[in-house]
Design an enzyme around this catalytic site. Sequence first.
Site, PDB file in Angstrom:
ATOM      1  N   TYR A 172       0.629  -1.421  -0.206  1.00 48.97           N
ATOM      2  CA  TYR A 172      -0.315   0.466  -0.424  1.00 48.97           C
ATOM      3  C   TYR A 172       0.853   1.351   0.210  1.00 48.97           C
ATOM      4  O   TYR A 172       2.319   1.759  -0.312  1.00 48.97           O
ATOM      5  CB  TYR A 172      -1.061   0.219   1.007  1.00 48.97           C
ATOM      6  CG  TYR A 172      -0.569  -0.183   2.606  1.00 48.97           C
ATOM      7  CD1 TYR A 172       0.811   0.172   2.897  1.00 48.97           C
ATOM      8  CD2 TYR A 172      -1.575  -0.111   3.567  1.00 48.97           C
ATOM      9  CE1 TYR A 172       0.728  -0.193   4.764  1.00 48.97           C
ATOM     10  CE2 TYR A 172      -1.379  -0.795   4.412  1.00 48.97           C
ATOM     11  CZ  TYR A 172      -0.262  -0.280   5.552  1.00 48.97           C
ATOM     12  OH  TYR A 172      -0.019  -0.355   6.463  1.00 48.97           O
ATOM     13  N   GLU A 173      -0.289   2.171  -0.136  1.00 50.95           N
ATOM     14  CA  GLU A 173       0.410   3.612  -0.486  1.00 50.95           C
ATOM     15  C   GLU A 173       1.929   3.713  -1.553  1.00 50.95           C
ATOM     16  O   GLU A 173       3.091   4.591  -1.522  1.00 50.95           O
ATOM     17  CB  GLU A 173       1.739   4.347   1.193  1.00 50.95           C
ATOM     18  CG  GLU A 173       0.744   4.363   1.827  1.00 50.95           C
ATOM     19  CD  GLU A 173       0.307   5.951   1.518  1.00 50.95           C
ATOM     20  OE1 GLU A 173      -1.362   6.157   1.882  1.00 50.95           O
ATOM     21  OE2 GLU A 173       0.575   7.142   0.881  1.00 50.95           O
ATOM     22  N   GLY A 174       1.398   3.112  -2.443  1.00 50.76           N
ATOM     23  CA  GLY A 174       2.015   3.053  -4.038  1.00 50.76           C
ATOM     24  C   GLY A 174       2.800   1.596  -3.437  1.00 50.76           C
ATOM     25  O   GLY A 174       3.849   1.277  -3.181  1.00 50.76           O
TER      26      GLY A 174
ATOM     27  N   GLN B 206       7.575   2.435  -5.957  1.00 44.16           N
ATOM     28  CA  GLN B 206       8.591   3.525  -4.699  1.00 44.16           C
ATOM     29  C   GLN B 206      10.105   2.930  -5.835  1.00 44.16           C
ATOM     30  O   GLN B 206      10.614   4.209  -6.433  1.00 44.16           O
ATOM     31  CB  GLN B 206       8.735   2.925  -4.223  1.00 44.16           C
ATOM     32  CG  GLN B 206       7.478   2.377  -2.675  1.00 44.16           C
ATOM     33  CD  GLN B 206       6.763   3.727  -2.444  1.00 44.16           C
ATOM     34  OE1 GLN B 206       7.297   4.783  -2.633  1.00 44.16           O
ATOM     35  NE2 GLN B 206       5.077   4.071  -2.559  1.00 44.16           N
TER      36      GLN B 206
END
Lengths: 596, 596
Positions: B441-443, B448
């Site tokens: 999650y969060e990319g 990243q």
Amino acid sequence: MTDYRAPTTDMRFTMEHVVGLDDLIGLERFAHVDRDLLVGVLDEAGRFTSEVIAPLARVGDTVGSVRNPDGTVTTPPGYQEAYKQFVDAGWPAAGFPEEIGGGGLPWGVAVAVQEMVKSSDLGFSLCPMLTYGAVDMLAQHASEEQRATFLGKLVTGEWSGTMVLTESQAGSDVGALITKATPADDGTYRITGTKIFITWGEHDLTENVIHIVLARTPDAPTGTKGISCFIVPKFLVDSDGSIGERNDLTCVSIEEKIGIHSSPTCVLSFGDEGEGAVGYLIGEENQGMRYMFTMMNEARLSVGIEGLSLSERAYQQAAAYALERIQGRAIEGESRDPAAIVNHPDVRRMLMMMRANVEAMRGLLYRGALAMDMARYHDDEKVREESETLASIITPLGKAWASDLGVEMTSLGIQIHGGAGYIEETGAAQWWRDSRIAPIYEGTNGIQAMDLAMRRLPMEGGAAIRRILEEVADEAASLEGDLKPMGERLTAAVEATGQVAMTLGGWLLSGEYNNVLAGATPFLKMMGDTLGGWMLARGARAAAEGPDGYTEEFLSDRIATAVFYAEHVLSTVPGLVASATAGAQGLYEIADARLA
Amino acid sequence: MTDYRAPTTDMRFTMEHVVGLDDLIGLERFAHVDRDLLVGVLDEAGRFTSEVIAPLARVGDTVGSVRNPDGTVTTPPGYQEAYKQFVDAGWPAAGFPEEIGGGGLPWGVAVAVQEMVKSSDLGFSLCPMLTYGAVDMLAQHASEEQRATFLGKLVTGEWSGTMVLTESQAGSDVGALITKATPADDGTYRITGTKIFITWGEHDLTENVIHIVLARTPDAPTGTKGISCFIVPKFLVDSDGSIGERNDLTCVSIEEKIGIHSSPTCVLSFGDEGEGAVGYLIGEENQGMRYMFTMMNEARLSVGIEGLSLSERAYQQAAAYALERIQGRAIEGESRDPAAIVNHPDVRRMLMMMRANVEAMRGLLYRGALAMDMARYHDDEKVREESETLASIITPLGKAWASDLGVEMTSLGIQIHGGAGYIEETGAAQWWRDSRIAPIYEGTNGIQAMDLAMRRLPMEGGAAIRRILEEVADEAASLEGDLKPMGERLTAAVEATGQVAMTLGGWLLSGEYNNVLAGATPFLKMMGDTLGGWMLARGARAAAEGPDGYTEEFLSDRIATAVFYAEHVLSTVPGLVASATAGAQGLYEIADARLA
């Protein structure tokens, strides 16, 4: 969850062109094995496992096996029917020698069947796997009468077997066990004590369960030298072979585990009702550990197979998802249209990593299985001995290397699914959770690394491992043309591995065992990646020759995977030299109490 | 499961001697921060998290949050009380600026509090973490009226916030979202659509939940350029600030996940009852993505912290077990007595690996948090800019590197437990299952890596990353005496990383983006391990100088860990060059359809 499709073409290619099935087929023992038989077995096992077993995995995970208040265990819906079909079709017996009622398939072929069963449903596969162990034990060490009573129905799978070793204070250190075996007047024994972590220790798939139990007779020496081995059936067997009285042992609980929920992991209590469970001594007293060792090799290799099997299953699911899931756009090329994620280089990298490692694992583990056959049945004593040595090296290596890779590769399978991968319903998580047991059981991977470094490395004064590494070096040197860069990577990897072997070997000679043990795990990883690369190199070289029976695409794909492995895996092997040869001092700088 | 003890000494050492807290304390903005305050905050947060939050983890995992038929969600027993205490003690507000009612702690200190909360119970921590995101968004982009209505109670934690981005067809590709926002006559909007993966999207811990929702107005451009950002409260808020009508949005289901079971991951449906949920536009239409980006840095760093936090918790449990569990004998030394497994070199190696990576992660992530403070509050514009750059590099790097390490280190924690590790009751499994979300999650970590290679590497024409690597090289060169070998390993690592940066940078210039992307993940791993080594080197050098306020044992342990890291982690970095610079061609040799 996607369906499972057995990778029968790659299995056949691995046998025919990577591990050298021809050597096996040439043996008198396996005169009945030919290419047609091989194709037939793979196809039929592929059909059976994908249609009958694979659909169980989900219910096996979500419902699991459940212990009832009366101590019985109920398997998930569908398991009884599937197991009955499995037995009726003759699969449990397929890999056993004909002398004991088996199908006579070489282990080098049966290993593929095992891979398929484990890919289909790991929890299910453990029931026949433990039975194999019991069969091996009885076939090799039991009396004629014991064999006559128990062996036949274990071979067919009508009864199942277990291995009853662990106690709460005796895990890796089996010698610490205290379960008692008291001689009775009739020549049998009475077993009392509590055992844990008994895989498929109680269930409803078979009418009887034959436990192979380690215990101590009165006055037995301490440690591993005082362990004896007993047959302890769930139900006693009458002289006419029919099921008799219930024996005095109970499943008192089953464990809640990370995965393999269909496989009941039992706590078994012996002797709660009376004098103890009736047990029949196998062979002689105090020889239990020796008997155990003779059957451990196959079991360890089978656990390595689990890493392979779950990686294959995870790969199939992730590849299907990557082809279907639309998200983002390809960064190169003209198209601005939404694209399947298989177009993104990083997703592709993960898929290739899974695929390459699957082929490498399949190569090395099948090679180990083949070596076991050769060790047993080859005419030439030297070949038998060298095969025995190779098998004994691949066993701890394959177990630990492949089971660690299993966790890593199934984790990549989750990652390729993005957010959906973290949701249980997607099914990608099960392979990862199931895979986590394999580095632990049948001897933790730390124990395997110890075995490799302390017992295999010094074999023949170091010549055994050197012989294997030289064979890898020769293979590397033989690669030409497009495969030349791969050859260079393989050369660098094998040289680095050889360098570590020399250092650890030197420490063995000077008795610096902690230094050896400190480097054992990275050394094992180097050996595994390098020998995996060897297998892929053999496959790539064979593929480049364009053998019959395979499509051009299949052959060029094998080469692509091997080249990928060289660039992304073999290339990292020399980077482990420092870690493997750092020695133990740095591990002990921080005082025990300050670690916690 | 063992208790959690906050590692406050190492946290303080990391701040004072690794990341440079003095730079921060010197700023006018943080004139109130001194060593006494720091010690007080760490001790108090350590006490609170270990006593109040950490005991929730087990029930959070086993009971989890449950959705009721009416669409409400019930959190596990004890969560409401603990959350109330958390709010009453002022922890949610501690890290926010005083201007908006916060405690004014620098993020460079608050990061340690966050680490503790996440070590205690990751599922719990996500509720305040998502609230932080909503606060950032409102503080930076909302109107004065919106801030007056919503911000105060979000800052205190009396209300919680969410981030409502994902839709089934729009995950990593946020631009594909289709949720609609239709203007109403009164200047508000009506939101209709279905959102998935909404963390703490519905629950019973707070009386209101303020959703930050991404949606499209009619005639908005396609893709990310047509996304607007709305405040959509669960309950409308009356003009006097009191809770009003229920808004038209419902939690229609929650996901069954691998871990973080206490954190309800919701499917939210907007507009099922009527015209749509009432939403208030933040800032201007079509600027939603820009607003989102301003708040992503902290959230991404926080996810990196999760890898650190769970590794720390897993380390504590594994170390305690290794000291207590008797199994086998030490292989060197005179004693033949049974020994605790901490004596076995391979167990020790695993513990040291966990410990070293924990300290490396703590260093780099705290450095990132400090850089964010410096970027915001330093007097010197050049320092602000360089800090901003550093923070923007550490953000994707720390997120992916530490979250991957989190999965690896918690897996080692299981392994150290042997068979017990696979049993859920032991508790080691939870850290591993919880950790698996952070790489997603969060990319995703692939995203990243793409961010690092495609957006950070070209910053200032490559000079930004070069400047950091030069600083690492200078640190490496400065290491002397016992630390000289570490310096050499760090030099080799930073040179290899620099070499890869050059190659990828060249491909960026020539537009060979697929080649860059093919190497992005190994490049990120090299950067992370190298910068982690940088942090450990700084700590070791400081420890060798014997600063006040730490015991000799603590300081020499820090050195031992750094030396271990150099031998076992930094040494592997050059081995990744080939993989990082292999380019994309090898990824596309196998046709799409043949991958599945």
